[in-house]
Design an enzyme around this catalytic site. Structure first.
Site, PDB file in Angstrom:
ATOM      1  N   LYS A   1      -4.104   5.278   1.323  1.00  0.00           N
ATOM      2  CA  LYS A   1      -4.245   3.420   2.030  1.00  0.00           C
ATOM      3  C   LYS A   1      -5.147   2.712   2.930  1.00  0.00           C
ATOM      4  CE  LYS A   1       0.303   2.479   0.830  1.00  0.00           C
ATOM      5  NZ  LYS A   1       1.886   1.835   1.632  1.00  0.00           N
TER       6      LYS A   1
ATOM      7  N   TYR B   1       2.431  -4.205  -6.617  1.00  0.00           N
ATOM      8  CA  TYR B   1       3.518  -4.389  -6.325  1.00  0.00           C
ATOM      9  C   TYR B   1       4.514  -5.327  -6.601  1.00  0.00           C
ATOM     10  CZ  TYR B   1       2.033  -0.896  -2.091  1.00  0.00           C
ATOM     11  OH  TYR B   1       2.105   0.268  -1.871  1.00  0.00           O
TER      12      TYR B   1
ATOM     13  N   PHE C   1       7.961  -8.659   3.157  1.00  0.00           N
ATOM     14  CA  PHE C   1       6.527  -8.804   3.562  1.00  0.00           C
ATOM     15  C   PHE C   1       5.457  -7.873   2.360  1.00  0.00           C
ATOM     16  CE2 PHE C   1       9.359  -4.674   2.649  1.00  0.00           C
ATOM     17  CZ  PHE C   1       9.249  -4.808   0.980  1.00  0.00           C
TER      18      PHE C   1
ATOM     19  N   ARG D   1       7.106  12.489  -3.116  1.00  0.00           N
ATOM     20  CA  ARG D   1       7.594  12.343  -0.902  1.00  0.00           C
ATOM     21  C   ARG D   1       8.129  12.852  -0.083  1.00  0.00           C
ATOM     22  NH1 ARG D   1       8.649   6.873  -3.360  1.00  0.00           N
ATOM     23  NH2 ARG D   1      10.603   6.685  -2.039  1.00  0.00           N
TER      24      ARG D   1
ATOM     25  N   THR E   1       9.047   6.477   4.678  1.00  0.00           N
ATOM     26  CA  THR E   1       7.883   5.306   5.305  1.00  0.00           C
ATOM     27  C   THR E   1       7.884   4.464   6.513  1.00  0.00           C
ATOM     28  OG1 THR E   1       9.259   4.183   2.801  1.00  0.00           O
ATOM     29  CG2 THR E   1       7.962   3.040   4.114  1.00  0.00           C
TER      30      THR E   1
ATOM     31  N   ARG F   1       3.035  11.529   6.703  1.00  0.00           N
ATOM     32  CA  ARG F   1       2.388  10.394   7.346  1.00  0.00           C
ATOM     33  C   ARG F   1       2.686  10.612   8.945  1.00  0.00           C
ATOM     34  NH1 ARG F   1       6.283   6.557   2.948  1.00  0.00           N
ATOM     35  NH2 ARG F   1       5.461   5.726   2.033  1.00  0.00           N
TER      36      ARG F   1
ATOM     37  N   ASN G   1       1.579   2.884   6.451  1.00  0.00           N
ATOM     38  CA  ASN G   1       1.656   3.961   6.069  1.00  0.00           C
ATOM     39  C   ASN G   1       1.021   5.142   6.066  1.00  0.00           C
ATOM     40  OD1 ASN G   1       2.620   3.114   4.388  1.00  0.00           O
ATOM     41  ND2 ASN G   1       4.581   2.863   4.281  1.00  0.00           N
TER      42      ASN G   1
ATOM     43  N   HIS H   1       0.763   6.013  -0.705  1.00  0.00           N
ATOM     44  CA  HIS H   1       1.909   5.699  -0.895  1.00  0.00           C
ATOM     45  C   HIS H   1       2.205   6.653  -1.912  1.00  0.00           C
ATOM     46  CE1 HIS H   1       3.684   3.420  -4.464  1.00  0.00           C
ATOM     47  NE2 HIS H   1       2.928   4.082  -5.395  1.00  0.00           N
TER      48      HIS H   1
ATOM     49  N   GLU I   1       2.332   3.374 -12.953  1.00  0.00           N
ATOM     50  CA  GLU I   1       1.849   2.962 -12.014  1.00  0.00           C
ATOM     51  C   GLU I   1       0.352   3.814 -11.983  1.00  0.00           C
ATOM     52  OE1 GLU I   1       5.053   2.152  -8.196  1.00  0.00           O
ATOM     53  OE2 GLU I   1       3.150   4.105  -8.183  1.00  0.00           O
TER      54      GLU I   1
HETATM   55  P1  CMP Z   1       4.968   2.030  -0.544  1.00  0.00           P
HETATM   56  O1  CMP Z   1       5.051   3.159  -0.782  1.00  0.00           O
HETATM   57  O2  CMP Z   1       2.997   1.752  -0.787  1.00  0.00           O
HETATM   58  O3  CMP Z   1       6.100   0.499  -0.863  1.00  0.00           O
HETATM   59  C1  CMP Z   1       5.929  -0.335  -0.643  1.00  0.00           C
HETATM   60  C2  CMP Z   1       5.339  -0.444   0.333  1.00  0.00           C
HETATM   61  O4  CMP Z   1       6.060  -1.248   1.438  1.00  0.00           O
HETATM   62  C3  CMP Z   1       5.893   0.673   0.984  1.00  0.00           C
HETATM   63  O5  CMP Z   1       4.818   1.367   1.290  1.00  0.00           O
HETATM   64  C4  CMP Z   1       5.113   0.028   3.150  1.00  0.00           C
HETATM   65  O6  CMP Z   1       3.945   0.035   3.673  1.00  0.00           O
HETATM   66  C5  CMP Z   1       5.741  -1.211   2.559  1.00  0.00           C
HETATM   67  N1  CMP Z   1       6.858  -2.036   3.436  1.00  0.00           N
HETATM   68  C6  CMP Z   1       8.181  -1.467   3.098  1.00  0.00           C
HETATM   69  N2  CMP Z   1       8.842  -1.976   4.097  1.00  0.00           N
HETATM   70  C7  CMP Z   1       8.219  -2.937   4.602  1.00  0.00           C
HETATM   71  C8  CMP Z   1       8.096  -3.845   5.912  1.00  0.00           C
HETATM   72  N3  CMP Z   1       8.918  -4.124   6.457  1.00  0.00           N
HETATM   73  N4  CMP Z   1       6.891  -4.468   6.337  1.00  0.00           N
HETATM   74  C9  CMP Z   1       5.779  -4.025   5.718  1.00  0.00           C
HETATM   75  N5  CMP Z   1       5.685  -3.856   4.893  1.00  0.00           N
HETATM   76  C10 CMP Z   1       6.929  -2.200   4.201  1.00  0.00           C
END
Ligand code: CMP
Length: 139
Positions: free
Chosen positions: A11, A51, A59, A87, A93, A104, A114, A117, A128
């Site tokens: 990211k 997304y 969010f 994962r 996350t 992470r 984070n 992905h 994807e």
């Molecule tokens: P990702 O694995 O890319 O898939 C969905 C993304 O949403 C996740 O990683 C986070 O980066 C983002 N995400 C999830 N929860 C939140 C949150 N509470 N606020 C902001 N971003 C979020």
């Protein structure tokens, strides 16, 4: 049977930290082979499409703004049991909950920023992967 492919993105936060090389090394050291890879800037529209499954989440706006704020690296990775094992390698996350040794834990800043992905199911890994790569771009 579990599939052997997953889709990852490095990211914008991790790209800005000059962490592409370090993250790819952790992926390779974790047993993942790179099948396809692109360094690119997602438009806001493309980030929204990627997304779309999170469209109703509070969010969504923040997430798609962030994901289009700078370049990313997208890649298809191959390994037995790819989705689940990847994962585990990337960690929770929320980086505050990520275990030692995960990507992470080393590189993420917050739930939003984070670092990486990873697909959450074999079905989404295929969707994807197809979002970014044609068959001719996979090796
Ligand atoms: P990702 O694995 O890319 O898939 C969905 C993304 O949403 C996740 O990683 C986070 O980066 C983002 N995400 C999830 N929860 C939140 C949150 N509470 N606020 C902001 N971003 C979020």
């Amino acid at each position: 049977m579990a599939g052997n492919l997953t889709l990852t993105m490095i990211k914008p936060d991790a790209v800005k930290k000059n962490a592409i090389g370090g993250i790819l090394k952790m992926m390779n050291d974790g047993g993942f082979k790179i099948v396809a890879m692109k360094y690119m800037h997602l438009s806001k529209t493309k980030a929204e499409a990627f997304y779309a499954v999170h469209k109703e989440r509070p969010f969504y706006g923040e997430l798609t703004e962030f994901m289009s704020s700078g370049p990313i690296v997208a890649a298809i990775l191959e390994k037995d049991n790819a989705v689940e094992d990847f994962r585990k390698l990337i960690g929770a996350t929320n980086p505050a909950e990520a275990e030692d040794g995960t990507i992470r834990k080393v590189y993420a800043t917050s739930i939003g920023e984070n670092a990486v992905h990873g697909s959450d199911s074999d079905e989404n890994a295929q969707i994807e992967g197809d979002f970014f790569f044609s068959q001719q771009e996979r090796f």
